[in-house]
Scaffold this motif. Structure first.
Motif, PDB file in Angstrom:
ATOM      1  N   THR A 261       0.804  -1.219   0.000  1.00 42.79           N
ATOM      2  CA  THR A 261       0.000   0.000   0.000  1.00 42.79           C
ATOM      3  C   THR A 261       0.839   1.272   0.000  1.00 42.79           C
ATOM      4  O   THR A 261       0.275   2.363  -0.008  1.00 42.79           O
ATOM      5  CB  THR A 261      -0.960   0.015   1.208  1.00 42.79           C
ATOM      6  OG1 THR A 261      -0.203  -0.125   2.410  1.00 42.79           O
ATOM      7  CG2 THR A 261      -1.997  -1.090   1.084  1.00 42.79           C
TER       8      THR A 261
ATOM      9  N   THR B 240      -4.962   4.372   1.513  1.00 47.59           N
ATOM     10  CA  THR B 240      -5.693   3.247   2.109  1.00 47.59           C
ATOM     11  C   THR B 240      -7.094   3.623   2.582  1.00 47.59           C
ATOM     12  O   THR B 240      -7.875   2.742   2.945  1.00 47.59           O
ATOM     13  CB  THR B 240      -4.897   2.628   3.271  1.00 47.59           C
ATOM     14  OG1 THR B 240      -4.628   3.643   4.245  1.00 47.59           O
ATOM     15  CG2 THR B 240      -3.592   2.017   2.775  1.00 47.59           C
TER      16      THR B 240
ATOM     17  N   ARG C  52      -9.218   5.175   0.502  1.00 50.07           N
ATOM     18  CA  ARG C  52     -10.043   5.233  -0.711  1.00 50.07           C
ATOM     19  C   ARG C  52      -9.808   3.973  -1.533  1.00 50.07           C
ATOM     20  O   ARG C  52      -8.725   3.769  -2.068  1.00 50.07           O
ATOM     21  CB  ARG C  52      -9.702   6.473  -1.516  1.00 50.07           C
ATOM     22  CG  ARG C  52      -9.979   7.710  -0.691  1.00 50.07           C
ATOM     23  CD  ARG C  52      -9.793   8.945  -1.448  1.00 50.07           C
ATOM     24  NE  ARG C  52      -9.936  10.054  -0.535  1.00 50.07           N
ATOM     25  CZ  ARG C  52     -10.296  11.249  -0.907  1.00 50.07           C
ATOM     26  NH1 ARG C  52     -10.561  11.486  -2.164  1.00 50.07           N
ATOM     27  NH2 ARG C  52     -10.399  12.211  -0.034  1.00 50.07           N
ATOM     28  N   PHE C  53     -10.841   3.160  -1.611  1.00 49.30           N
ATOM     29  CA  PHE C  53     -10.678   1.859  -2.245  1.00 49.30           C
ATOM     30  C   PHE C  53     -12.016   1.310  -2.723  1.00 49.30           C
ATOM     31  O   PHE C  53     -13.075   1.795  -2.351  1.00 49.30           O
ATOM     32  CB  PHE C  53     -10.054   0.866  -1.258  1.00 49.30           C
ATOM     33  CG  PHE C  53     -10.850   0.707   0.009  1.00 49.30           C
ATOM     34  CD1 PHE C  53     -11.904  -0.200   0.077  1.00 49.30           C
ATOM     35  CD2 PHE C  53     -10.558   1.480   1.123  1.00 49.30           C
ATOM     36  CE1 PHE C  53     -12.651  -0.339   1.243  1.00 49.30           C
ATOM     37  CE2 PHE C  53     -11.298   1.351   2.289  1.00 49.30           C
ATOM     38  CZ  PHE C  53     -12.351   0.447   2.353  1.00 49.30           C
ATOM     39  N   VAL C  54     -11.906   0.265  -3.534  1.00 47.19           N
ATOM     40  CA  VAL C  54     -13.043  -0.571  -3.910  1.00 47.19           C
ATOM     41  C   VAL C  54     -12.753  -1.921  -3.288  1.00 47.19           C
ATOM     42  O   VAL C  54     -11.642  -2.432  -3.389  1.00 47.19           O
ATOM     43  CB  VAL C  54     -13.172  -0.705  -5.443  1.00 47.19           C
ATOM     44  CG1 VAL C  54     -14.244  -1.721  -5.807  1.00 47.19           C
ATOM     45  CG2 VAL C  54     -13.466   0.635  -6.070  1.00 47.19           C
ATOM     46  N   GLU C  55     -13.752  -2.476  -2.627  1.00 48.74           N
ATOM     47  CA  GLU C  55     -13.566  -3.777  -1.987  1.00 48.74           C
ATOM     48  C   GLU C  55     -14.281  -4.852  -2.799  1.00 48.74           C
ATOM     49  O   GLU C  55     -15.408  -4.663  -3.232  1.00 48.74           O
ATOM     50  CB  GLU C  55     -14.085  -3.764  -0.558  1.00 48.74           C
ATOM     51  CG  GLU C  55     -13.698  -5.012   0.198  1.00 48.74           C
ATOM     52  CD  GLU C  55     -13.737  -4.826   1.707  1.00 48.74           C
ATOM     53  OE1 GLU C  55     -13.984  -5.825   2.387  1.00 48.74           O
ATOM     54  OE2 GLU C  55     -13.531  -3.699   2.197  1.00 48.74           O
TER      55      GLU C  55
ATOM     56  N   VAL D 228      -7.783  -7.501   4.658  1.00 45.02           N
ATOM     57  CA  VAL D 228      -8.581  -6.611   3.807  1.00 45.02           C
ATOM     58  C   VAL D 228      -7.790  -6.083   2.614  1.00 45.02           C
ATOM     59  O   VAL D 228      -8.355  -5.820   1.558  1.00 45.02           O
ATOM     60  CB  VAL D 228      -9.199  -5.439   4.601  1.00 45.02           C
ATOM     61  CG1 VAL D 228     -10.209  -5.953   5.603  1.00 45.02           C
ATOM     62  CG2 VAL D 228      -8.134  -4.579   5.248  1.00 45.02           C
ATOM     63  N   VAL D 229      -6.489  -5.938   2.762  1.00 45.30           N
ATOM     64  CA  VAL D 229      -5.665  -5.434   1.661  1.00 45.30           C
ATOM     65  C   VAL D 229      -5.727  -6.383   0.469  1.00 45.30           C
ATOM     66  O   VAL D 229      -5.636  -5.969  -0.676  1.00 45.30           O
ATOM     67  CB  VAL D 229      -4.204  -5.202   2.125  1.00 45.30           C
ATOM     68  CG1 VAL D 229      -3.307  -4.854   0.958  1.00 45.30           C
ATOM     69  CG2 VAL D 229      -4.159  -4.099   3.170  1.00 45.30           C
TER      70      VAL D 229
ATOM     71  N   ARG E 102      -8.268  -7.865  -0.676  1.00 50.26           N
ATOM     72  CA  ARG E 102      -9.510  -7.751  -1.442  1.00 50.26           C
ATOM     73  C   ARG E 102      -9.882  -6.304  -1.735  1.00 50.26           C
ATOM     74  O   ARG E 102     -11.027  -6.000  -2.075  1.00 50.26           O
ATOM     75  CB  ARG E 102     -10.644  -8.503  -0.755  1.00 50.26           C
ATOM     76  CG  ARG E 102     -10.972  -8.095   0.633  1.00 50.26           C
ATOM     77  CD  ARG E 102     -12.192  -8.885   1.155  1.00 50.26           C
ATOM     78  NE  ARG E 102     -12.680  -8.265   2.336  1.00 50.26           N
ATOM     79  CZ  ARG E 102     -12.281  -8.575   3.570  1.00 50.26           C
ATOM     80  NH1 ARG E 102     -11.403  -9.538   3.751  1.00 50.26           N
ATOM     81  NH2 ARG E 102     -12.783  -7.939   4.605  1.00 50.26           N
ATOM     82  N   ARG E 103      -8.911  -5.419  -1.616  1.00 46.22           N
ATOM     83  CA  ARG E 103      -9.153  -4.001  -1.897  1.00 46.22           C
ATOM     84  C   ARG E 103      -8.242  -3.498  -3.006  1.00 46.22           C
ATOM     85  O   ARG E 103      -7.080  -3.878  -3.082  1.00 46.22           O
ATOM     86  CB  ARG E 103      -8.908  -3.149  -0.641  1.00 46.22           C
ATOM     87  CG  ARG E 103      -9.959  -3.348   0.401  1.00 46.22           C
ATOM     88  CD  ARG E 103      -9.728  -2.463   1.591  1.00 46.22           C
ATOM     89  NE  ARG E 103     -10.798  -2.642   2.553  1.00 46.22           N
ATOM     90  CZ  ARG E 103     -10.772  -2.142   3.771  1.00 46.22           C
ATOM     91  NH1 ARG E 103      -9.729  -1.427   4.179  1.00 46.22           N
ATOM     92  NH2 ARG E 103     -11.782  -2.343   4.587  1.00 46.22           N
ATOM     93  N   SER E 104      -8.808  -2.632  -3.810  1.00 47.92           N
ATOM     94  CA  SER E 104      -8.030  -1.925  -4.819  1.00 47.92           C
ATOM     95  C   SER E 104      -8.050  -0.454  -4.411  1.00 47.92           C
ATOM     96  O   SER E 104      -9.106   0.174  -4.387  1.00 47.92           O
ATOM     97  CB  SER E 104      -8.655  -2.112  -6.201  1.00 47.92           C
ATOM     98  OG  SER E 104      -7.908  -1.400  -7.165  1.00 47.92           O
ATOM     99  N   HIS E 105      -6.877   0.073  -4.053  1.00 50.29           N
ATOM    100  CA  HIS E 105      -6.770   1.436  -3.535  1.00 50.29           C
ATOM    101  C   HIS E 105      -6.418   2.438  -4.641  1.00 50.29           C
ATOM    102  O   HIS E 105      -5.703   2.097  -5.580  1.00 50.29           O
ATOM    103  CB  HIS E 105      -5.677   1.495  -2.458  1.00 50.29           C
ATOM    104  CG  HIS E 105      -5.966   0.632  -1.281  1.00 50.29           C
ATOM    105  ND1 HIS E 105      -5.545  -0.672  -1.196  1.00 50.29           N
ATOM    106  CD2 HIS E 105      -6.654   0.880  -0.148  1.00 50.29           C
ATOM    107  CE1 HIS E 105      -5.947  -1.195  -0.050  1.00 50.29           C
ATOM    108  NE2 HIS E 105      -6.630  -0.273   0.603  1.00 50.29           N
TER     109      HIS E 105
END
Length: 177
Positions: free
Chosen positions: A131, A136, A138-141, A154-155, A157-160
């Motif tokens: 990251t 961190t 602002r993301f789409v999960e 969580v990292v 499954r997240r796109s920051h």
């Protein structure tokens, strides 16, 4: 103001012997912007979207290098159009995900004097879960994770958003392949 509108432009000499021709690309961008906006001049068309107070990110696509990328000729026309609208070179930021891709494509070499570039990461890390360089907050999960990834982290499954996108620019021009 032009939601969902697509403008098609064509020039029979846009690519000669496998190489894009700057003059033809210039002609197509001018015609496209004027047709999109209905303005009578290219400058007025660009000013419908951008102005002197904007900090504009220009996002290219380097993934299919060396040939299937955002062409430098098109990027040059976007950069020229931004300045035609009054955007100062210091307020133009070329954004890429990975520095190595930006440099390999030579995108850094086409920037006008004073413009800058920014990246989220130096290079692809194999799993894309670092990251550093990313916001961190602002993301789409996603409801799933990559094979072998830790679903509890969580990292994974997240796109920051990259920090340049979330904190530096206020408008973005995405120049596709």
């Amino acid at each position: 103001p032009f939601r969902g509108r697509v403008i098609e432009v064509f020039h029979p000499g846009s690519v000669v012997e496998g190489k894009p021709r700057q003059s033809a690309v210039h002609d197509m961008v001018v015609r496209g912007m004027v047709a999109l906006t209905g303005e009578t001049t290219e400058a007025a068309a660009w000013k419908r979207f951008f102005g002197p107070g904007d900090v504009v990110g220009v996002k290219g696509c380097p993934v299919g290098r060396p040939n299937s990328i955002s062409q430098r000729e098109t990027l040059r026309e976007v950069l020229r159009g931004l300045m035609l609208a009054g955007v100062k070179p210091g307020n133009i930021v070329f954004i890429e995900r990975y520095e190595v891709e930006l440099l390999e494509c030579g995108f850094d070499k086409i920037l006008p004097s004073g413009a800058r570039w920014a990246v989220g990461s130096i290079e692809y890390d194999g799993v894309q879960v670092k990251t550093d360089g990313y916001d961190t907050s602002r993301f789409v999960e996603f409801p799933w994770v990559a094979t072998g990834a830790d679903a509890k982290n969580v990292v994974h499954r997240r796109s920051h958003l990259s920090i340049p996108v979330s904190h530096v620019v206020d408008k973005i021009v995405n120049v596709c392949v």
